[in-house]
Design a protein around this motif. Structure first.
Motif, PDB file in Angstrom:
ATOM      1  N   ASN A1018      93.155  67.588 -24.037  1.00  0.00           N
ATOM      2  CA  ASN A1018      92.964  68.412 -25.193  1.00  0.00           C
ATOM      3  C   ASN A1018      92.952  69.706 -24.857  1.00  0.00           C
ATOM      4  N   SER A1019      92.627  70.722 -25.950  1.00  0.00           N
ATOM      5  CA  SER A1019      92.573  72.267 -25.805  1.00  0.00           C
ATOM      6  C   SER A1019      91.765  72.929 -24.620  1.00  0.00           C
ATOM      7  N   SER A1020      90.303  72.013 -25.002  1.00  0.00           N
ATOM      8  CA  SER A1020      89.418  72.508 -23.820  1.00  0.00           C
ATOM      9  C   SER A1020      89.672  72.305 -22.586  1.00  0.00           C
ATOM     10  N   ILE A1021      90.328  71.093 -22.137  1.00  0.00           N
ATOM     11  CA  ILE A1021      90.787  70.531 -20.956  1.00  0.00           C
ATOM     12  C   ILE A1021      91.957  71.392 -20.264  1.00  0.00           C
ATOM     13  N   PHE A1022      92.843  71.630 -21.254  1.00  0.00           N
ATOM     14  CA  PHE A1022      93.941  72.659 -20.843  1.00  0.00           C
ATOM     15  C   PHE A1022      93.442  73.897 -20.423  1.00  0.00           C
ATOM     16  N   ASP A1023      92.644  74.594 -21.362  1.00  0.00           N
ATOM     17  CA  ASP A1023      92.403  75.963 -21.088  1.00  0.00           C
ATOM     18  C   ASP A1023      91.493  76.027 -19.767  1.00  0.00           C
ATOM     19  N   HIS A1024      90.312  74.910 -19.674  1.00  0.00           N
ATOM     20  CA  HIS A1024      89.716  74.955 -18.447  1.00  0.00           C
ATOM     21  C   HIS A1024      90.396  74.981 -16.877  1.00  0.00           C
ATOM     22  N   TYR A1025      91.193  74.131 -16.990  1.00  0.00           N
ATOM     23  CA  TYR A1025      91.785  73.543 -15.718  1.00  0.00           C
ATOM     24  C   TYR A1025      93.278  74.685 -15.391  1.00  0.00           C
ATOM     25  N   LEU A1026      93.717  75.342 -16.412  1.00  0.00           N
ATOM     26  CA  LEU A1026      94.588  76.266 -16.394  1.00  0.00           C
ATOM     27  C   LEU A1026      94.286  77.474 -15.276  1.00  0.00           C
ATOM     28  N   GLN A1027      93.155  77.783 -15.393  1.00  0.00           N
ATOM     29  CA  GLN A1027      92.550  78.769 -14.503  1.00  0.00           C
ATOM     30  C   GLN A1027      92.340  78.261 -12.907  1.00  0.00           C
ATOM     31  N   PHE A1028      92.146  76.651 -12.955  1.00  0.00           N
ATOM     32  CA  PHE A1028      92.154  76.442 -11.453  1.00  0.00           C
ATOM     33  C   PHE A1028      93.586  76.404 -10.867  1.00  0.00           C
ATOM     34  N   PHE A1029      94.656  76.093 -11.949  1.00  0.00           N
ATOM     35  CA  PHE A1029      95.914  75.985 -11.409  1.00  0.00           C
ATOM     36  C   PHE A1029      96.524  77.347 -10.832  1.00  0.00           C
ATOM     37  N   LEU A1030      96.060  78.361 -11.651  1.00  0.00           N
ATOM     38  CA  LEU A1030      96.537  79.723 -11.336  1.00  0.00           C
ATOM     39  C   LEU A1030      95.744  80.206 -10.074  1.00  0.00           C
ATOM     40  N   GLU A1031      94.759  79.724  -9.566  1.00  0.00           N
ATOM     41  CA  GLU A1031      93.892  80.058  -8.544  1.00  0.00           C
ATOM     42  C   GLU A1031      94.396  79.189  -7.274  1.00  0.00           C
ATOM     43  N   ASP A1032      95.241  78.135  -7.491  1.00  0.00           N
ATOM     44  CA  ASP A1032      95.219  77.087  -6.270  1.00  0.00           C
ATOM     45  C   ASP A1032      96.568  77.578  -5.529  1.00  0.00           C
ATOM     46  N   ASN A1033      96.382  77.702  -4.292  1.00  0.00           N
ATOM     47  CA  ASN A1033      97.477  77.895  -3.435  1.00  0.00           C
ATOM     48  C   ASN A1033      98.494  76.874  -2.961  1.00  0.00           C
ATOM     49  N   PRO A1034      99.856  76.797  -3.076  1.00  0.00           N
ATOM     50  CA  PRO A1034     100.405  75.414  -2.784  1.00  0.00           C
ATOM     51  C   PRO A1034     100.354  75.263  -1.314  1.00  0.00           C
ATOM     52  N   ASP A1035     100.228  74.048  -0.729  1.00  0.00           N
ATOM     53  CA  ASP A1035     100.227  73.555   0.504  1.00  0.00           C
ATOM     54  C   ASP A1035     100.751  72.125   0.763  1.00  0.00           C
ATOM     55  N   SER A1036     100.667  71.725   1.759  1.00  0.00           N
ATOM     56  CA  SER A1036     101.323  70.401   2.228  1.00  0.00           C
ATOM     57  C   SER A1036     100.686  69.294   1.429  1.00  0.00           C
ATOM     58  N   GLN A1037      99.699  69.237   0.894  1.00  0.00           N
ATOM     59  CA  GLN A1037      98.898  68.328   0.182  1.00  0.00           C
ATOM     60  C   GLN A1037      99.194  68.395  -1.398  1.00  0.00           C
ATOM     61  N   CYS A1038      99.498  69.604  -1.839  1.00  0.00           N
ATOM     62  CA  CYS A1038      99.814  69.845  -3.299  1.00  0.00           C
ATOM     63  C   CYS A1038     100.704  71.059  -3.371  1.00  0.00           C
TER      64      CYS A1038
END
Length: 1320
Positions: A1018-1038
């Motif tokens: 839903n919208s709250s989950i989308f908005d909440h975790y978008l910030q996590f996505f934009l702070e997450d550096n790519p690596d061998s695990q993800c």
């Protein structure tokens, strides 16, 4: 910056494979079961087992099996050749594989089908054969180390076809670039792919050797595995969709056929446009010749019927208006009193003509009185003028000169400027680029023997060359380190964050071939031997990395890939494109690129500007000692602005010499020297110098006025306006002085009256030209282009001020000089008197006599006049024929000085550039990205619309020659969906539920809930975790972490509870290689067309599904400079047309409402402009802002060439057109020639030696053309045209002093008929 730290991670899913030696038996059985070993890389290896399949009773394991392998039977008695541990290993690896290809369900399912069969099929012995086993020393159990897998070609090729176009949105690359090893997507094939998947030597993630055997029919005792293949344009099941267009070409809608290029307009096989012009020329010329041969020439009259030319004093008595004397006895005299001569009866004139006559007489009388007053009060006038000049000139200290190219060429309200500001405001400005291009000199190619044959590499792959490149790279990275102001303080470091601490120089993005070796000499020199006995070295590493830059062994120290198209150059032949011909081995240049952060706040740029200055200084010094086998070009972000500023100073000496030559000519040529003994009496050195000073002061006053107004100046103003004002102002000076010299002093006339009569005679003509030019320039001030706008305003005001000073200060100076000369005082040293008594000089100088006796009679003779018109008409037709072919644009190197390092860089850029600039498709804020309907019109994965934003960009990339888009755009939305669905990507701190990096301890997985489309619920989950996505550096695990690629791509605001809401965002791709101005502005136009089509299509969909709209625009850093060229012809023609019409109106009013005279001025000026545009074609001068300024200036100078002569023609006392044309050419043509043509020609000649190419092309060539064409039209074409079509005389009443009796015309005819016979 796209980042993926593992190239074939999904290969780990094969870790679960094991097989047993095949025993020929009719009953199928297993070849492995369970896990018996784990190697040093934590690869799980399976136990040897040749029994039958075992029941699978573990419910979690059964769930895994049915989830990944739905084709396995689920009848309550499931038997497999894999245990729960194997299934868990398979699942964990398939999750990572799905992160790459899950956006295409059929690809993923096709790949998983054979993995499921190989891992757990009960028929393993039918298609698998264990070839090597080992024993675990701890447990004593045997485990599989090598296996043959027999598989059908149908399956292999079908699976490859379903996967080969699957994209990776974060990088804009294909999944095969990561899944096909060293081959990469471009060189991959179905068999190469599967061979790589099973090779432990090539694929570091393969747990043991799996050798695929490709058959379509049974081979010996083996039946090839042949799982079902679902094409990518079909759905796997009812709960899924087909792969999107961007991942499967079969899913793309059939594009409309490429429109055929418009057929050229042809007539009888010839260019239709040229044919029509030729036909027009032939027909009109024929009609004209028939007219002059057949129709009696009523325009020519016999010389004896006309009042011919006498001495200057006689001419003045005949047709030069004189004015009432200022002596007390004549104070009551007015126009029309006794003693006046009327050439034409007022009863015979119509109202408009009478009105025009009255207006003309009023102007003459007004200028006469003004001239007399100024001459009587010279010191008062000069003092007032000096005070005004000083007052206005002081504004120069408030002047701001603009050198920023954006401020010069892009209007503040232009689309590109506003879009640039929107981009910079919502995202970080486009990063600053520091680049070095190094090509080899005199080095041979490199030959390398491999198992695939001899490979040939370009000369830049010589070891000594690459060592020198690394040495240079390291020295650049060390710039500023001693002062603690190194590159790490300003560089673009996409992997840095608040969690990674202070940025170090290794985290800076450096695109260099040495990134493939981690900038390590040790890695570079590492050698090995392949299975065939060939030595592998740095060349094999390059080959591997250039084909798959996301290979973990190839990542640069900053943690990301090195794009070989950026790090190398010269490997593309003319006409080749990067997508089809990535022949990196043939590179002839190495490119070092350093990225530096940019900022909206200019004060924050100070460290970057300081480092760039040190970088430029270092490179200039390094080049002096560079190796002989290198040729280097470099640039910095500040280089262009620095060089533009330097170029404005580099030619100052040339400009000053040009001005000096004009000054010397003017001061010398104004005087009418009778003999050497009277030189210092007759000379006008002081007067000429003061006249030139008035011209320069008027420019200073204009600049000062706009300094007060806060309107910034440009370099064009400094370089062009003095030339323009000199051309116009000097012409007026010559006309004033020469008319004063020719019209001698009448009996009883005072010096002031003489000066007033001179101003009365030429003042209206000066007013006409000044008002025409000022109106042209002030209308040019309405231009949207800042450079043209500023130039027009400054030039218009400078011309007006110059006119005011000339009719005030210069008239006063002329009066003082006349008194000096009459008192026999020396020029310059006015305190000294000459030894000879004053005698009035004869007004006929050499140039005047030449025009009167030779030139004018020849040009206006009966056989010459038709030839002149035919030749000029032909020149005009040729010009309009070639005019449309003038190129639009300004090549960058023209704006640089010859010795500029940027000039060489531009040349290298054209030769070695292999990739175009990035382009961002920006979606303005306002969309609700949490709405699935909105998501579908943006994304490109499952369930997305086939005409979504990213899909349309992808389709456009398939027509590179039309759209200039190189490949599909990166999509943060698609990668966010993939990231959120991977269980090992998202983590949070349990204390405050904020984002937690994976490397941090005590973090918990997010467990993001999803909807049926596998997106955040839903919208709250989308908005909440978008910030996590934009702070997450790519690596061998993800590999899907969004910080590196999208941290600047999404403009979001943190609200309450750390909830982020998406505002504006962009989707980045690249243009194809752009080398010329035409490439750049056509790429801009094509990108806008794509964006407009996206906006239109998506809004159509949204209007039916959601109450929202979308606006998309493209942005690239060069758009703001090249937008002007999209409408350059329209802007040019509009400006010139409006100016010509204004000149017509002003001329019509100020020459006494004479329609025909105004039309002739307009025709002549139009022909001059057309000829100059034609000259631009022949001299390869492109149409741009600089040449547009010159065309506007050409119009102003053309007025000078035309209006004075036409005005004199209309007011001439001669009765026939031919004689009035002769009269005007002799009396006014000489001033035009000496005042404009010779003055400017001498000044322009010096510009041929300017250091800057832009001076030589746009100033020397165009100025020379303006003067030559203006002179030819004003002194050749115009008099002839007037002799045929000139208007009738105004019939103006000329005023004479009381008691003066005009000389009979018969006397003058007798005198001049001996000199001139027009009929001949």
């Amino acid at each position: 910056m796209p980042l993926n730290n593992f190239p074939a991670q999904f290969i780990v899913l094969f870790v679960i494979y094991t097989s047993l030696s095949f025993i020929s038996c009719s009953d199928p059985h297993c070849v492995w079961y369970g896990e018996c070993n784990s190697d040093g890389n934590l690869h799980k290896q399976n136990c040897v087992y040749n029994g039958t399949a075992k029941p699978l009773e573990d419910k979690p394991a059964l769930k895994i099996l049915l989830e990944w392998c739905p084709h396995f039977p689920n009848d309550g008695n499931v038997r497999t050749c894999c245990d729960p541990n194997q299934l868990q290993t398979m699942s964990s690896n398939l999750v990572q594989a799905a992160a790459i290809v899950k956006r295409c369900p059929s690809c993923l399912q096709n790949l998983v089908n054979h993995i499921c069969d190989v891992t757990c099929s009960v028929n393993q012995s039918h298609f698998m054969n264990v070839t090597k086993v080992k024993t675990n020393v701890t447990t004593g159990k045997k485990y599989v180390t090598s296996v043959d897998i027999h598989i059908s070609n149908k399956y292999v090729f079908g699976t490859y076809d379903s996967c080969k176009y699957v994209s990776v949105p974060s990088s804009g690359q294909l999944a095969m670039d990561m899944m096909c090893g060293d081959w990469g997507a471009s060189a991959c094939s179905a068999t190469k792919w599967f061979k790589f998947l099973g090779s432990t030597k090539e694929n570091p993630f393969a747990p043991f050797q799996m050798t695929y055997k490709f058959y379509d029919k049974p081979f010996k005792d083996f039946k090839p595995l042949n799982p079902h293949v679902t094409p990518c344009n079909e759905s796997v099941n009812e709960n899924s969709t087909a792969c999107s267009c961007i991942d499967c070409e079969g899913s793309c809608p059939i594009p409309p056929p490429i429109p055929e290029p418009p057929k050229p307009f042809e007539i009888l096989g010839f260019d239709g446009y040229i044919f029509v012009i030729i036909l027009m020329y032939v027909v009109t010329t024929g009609i004209f010749l028939i007219y002059i041969w057949v129709v009696p020439n009523r325009l020519m009259v016999v010389a004896r019927d006309e009042a011919e030319y006498g001495s200057p004093s006689q001419r003045s008595r005949m047709h030069t208006p004189t004015f009432p004397s200022d002596s007390p006895s004549n104070k009551n005299e007015t126009l029309g009193e006794e003693g006046n001569i009327q050439n034409v009866s007022e009863e015979k004139t119509w109202f408009l003509q009478r009105t025009g006559n009255a207006f003309e007489k009023a102007l003459e009388n007004g200028f006469y009185k003004w001239g007399v007053w100024c001459a009587q009060h010279p010191w008062l006038v000069l003092c007032v003028g000096i005070v005004a000049a000083v007052g206005l000139g002081c504004g120069i200290k408030f002047l701001h000169v603009t050198t920023d190219p954006v401020e010069l060429w892009a209007a503040p309200d232009s689309r590109s400027r506003m879009e640039r500001e929107y981009f910079d405001r919502h995202f970080e400005p486009f990063y600053r680029t520091e680049q070095v291009i190094i090509r080899s000199v005199g080095l041979d190619r490199v030959y390398h023997n491999t198992s695939e044959g001899e490979l040939v590499f370009g000369p830049v792959f010589q070891r000594e060359f690459l060592y020198a490149v690394l040495d240079l790279q390291n020295k650049i990275l060390s710039i500023g380190q001693k002062e603690n102001k190194g590159l790490e303080k300003i560089c673009f470091a996409p992997m840095s964050s608040v969690f990674t601490g202070t940025v170090n120089v290794e985290q800076c993005v450096v695109q260099s071939i040495w990134g493939y070796y981690q900038n390590s000499i040790e890695n570079f020199n590492y050698t090995d031997t392949d299975p065939d006995g060939y030595i592998t070295n740095y060349l094999d590493t390059f080959k591997k990395c250039s084909q798959n830059r996301y290979n973990v062994d190839c990542l640069a120290p900053y943690g990301g890939p090195v794009d070989p198209a950026i790090a190398l150059g010269g490997f593309l032949k003319p006409g080749e494109n990067l997508q089809d011909h990535p022949n990196y081995d043939n590179a002839s240049a190495v490119i070092l690129t350093f990225l530096v952060n940019n900022h909206n706040n200019k004060t924050n740029l100070a460290p970057a500007l300081e480092w760039e200055k040190k970088f430029i200084d270092f490179m200039k010094n390094w080049i002096k000692t560079k190796p002989d086998f290198m040729d280097v070009a470099f640039t910095s972000e500040r280089s262009i602005e620095d060089e533009l500023d330097r170029s404005s100073h580099s030619d100052i000496f040339t400009i000053l010499v040009s001005y000096l030559i004009m000054f010397v000519y003017i001061t010398i040529s104004l005087g009418h020297i009778r003999n050497s003994s009277h030189f210092l009496i007759d000379s006008k050195i002081t007067l000429g110098l003061c006249g030139v000073m008035i011209v320069l002061v008027s420019v200073a006053c204009s600049v000062g006025f706009f300094g007060y107004m806060g309107i910034p100046a440009t370099l064009i103003i400094v370089e062009v306006i003095p030339f323009l004002v000199l051309a116009v102002g000097v012409d007026n000076i010559f006309i004033l002085v020469q008319t004063h010299q020719r019209e001698g002093v009448m009996p009883g006339e005072s010096c002031a009256q003489h000066v007033g009569r001179t101003l009365g005679a030429v003042g209206p003509s000066m007013l006409l030209t000044t008002v025409s030019e000022c109106c042209c320039f002030f209308l040019g001030g309405l231009s949207d282009m800042p450079a043209v706008h500023a130039f027009a305003l400054y030039a218009g005001l400078a011309l007006f001020i110059d006119f005011v000073f000339q009719i005030t200060c210069f008239v006063s100076l002329l009066a003082l000089d006349s008194e000096r000369q009459s008192e026999n005082r020396l020029d310059v040293c006015c305190c000294c008197k000459g030894s000879y008594s004053f005698e009035e000089a004869n007004g006929e100088g050499f140039l005047y006599r030449f025009f009167k006796k030779r030139y004018a009679p020849f040009i206006l003779s009966k056989p010459v006049r038709p030839v002149v018109l035919i030749l000029f008409w032909g020149l005009f037709c040729v010009s309009i024929a070639v005019g449309p072919r003038v190129e639009v644009g300004l090549e960058q190197e023209l704006s640089m000085p010859e010795d500029s390092h940027v000039m060489k860089y531009f040349e290298f850029l054209k030769d070695y550039l292999s990739i175009g600039p990035p382009v961002y498709f920006v979606v303005r804020s306002g969309l609700n990205y949490t709405d699935p309907t909105v998501q579908n019109v943006i994304c490109s994965g499952q369930f997305c619309d086939s005409d979504s934003l990213t899909s349309q960009i992808y389709i456009a990339s398939k027509r590179q020659n039309m759209t200039y888009i190189a490949h599909a755009a990166s999509s943060w939305l698609d990668d966010y969906f993939d990231w959120s669905s991977l269980s090992n990507c998202c983590q949070y701190y349990p204390q405050n539920h904020s984002y937690c990096p994976r490397e941090m301890p005590n973090c918990l997985p997010c467990r993001i809930p999803h909807n049926k489309m596998n997106r955040p619920l839903n919208s709250s989950i989308f908005d909440h975790y978008l910030q996590f996505f934009l702070e997450d550096n790519p690596d061998s695990q993800c590999a899907k972490g969004g910080h590196a690629a999208y941290s600047h791509a999404v403009n979001y605001v943190k609200g309450t509870n750390n909830i982020s809401e998406v505002g504006a965002s962009y989707f980045m791709t690249y243009h194809t290689v752009l080398k010329t101005s035409k490439d750049y502005y056509e790429a801009l136009a094509a990108a806008r067309e794509v964006a407009d089509n996206v906006t239109k299509t998506i809004n159509s969909d949204l209007s039916m599904k959601a109450n929202e709209t979308i606006e998309v625009f493209p942005y690239s850093v060069f758009y703001v400079f090249y937008e002007q060229y999209l409408g350059m012809w329209y802007i040019t023609l509009r400006s010139l047309l409006v100016s010509v019409l204004v000149i017509f109106v002003v001329t019509f009013i100020l020459i006494g409402l004479n329609f025909m005279g105004s039309v002739i001025v307009m025709i002549t000026i139009s022909m001059i402009l057309a000829n100059i545009i034609g000259l631009m074609y022949w001299w390869n001068i492109s149409l741009n802002a600089v040449s547009l300024v010159n065309l506007v200036m050409a119009m102003g100078i053309s007025v000078e060439f035309c209006s004075h002569i036409v005005h004199y023609f209309i007011n001439s006392s001669k009765k026939s057109r031919l004689h009035r044309a002769l009269d005007s050419l002799i009396n006014m043509g000489t001033s035009v020639l000496s005042g404009i043509t010779l003055t400017k020609f001498l000044g322009i000649a010096v510009l041929a030696f300017a250091h800057s190419e832009i001076f030589r092309v746009f100033y020397f060539r165009m100025y020379l053309g303006i003067i030559i064409y203006g002179c030819l039209h004003g002194l050749v074409f115009l008099p002839v045209l007037l002799s045929y079509l000139g208007p009738n005389g105004q019939g103006i009443v000329h005023v004479y002093r009381e008691g003066y009796t005009p000389i009979p015309s018969s006397d003058i005819v007798e005198e001049t008929s001996r000199e001139v016979n027009i009929q001949k």
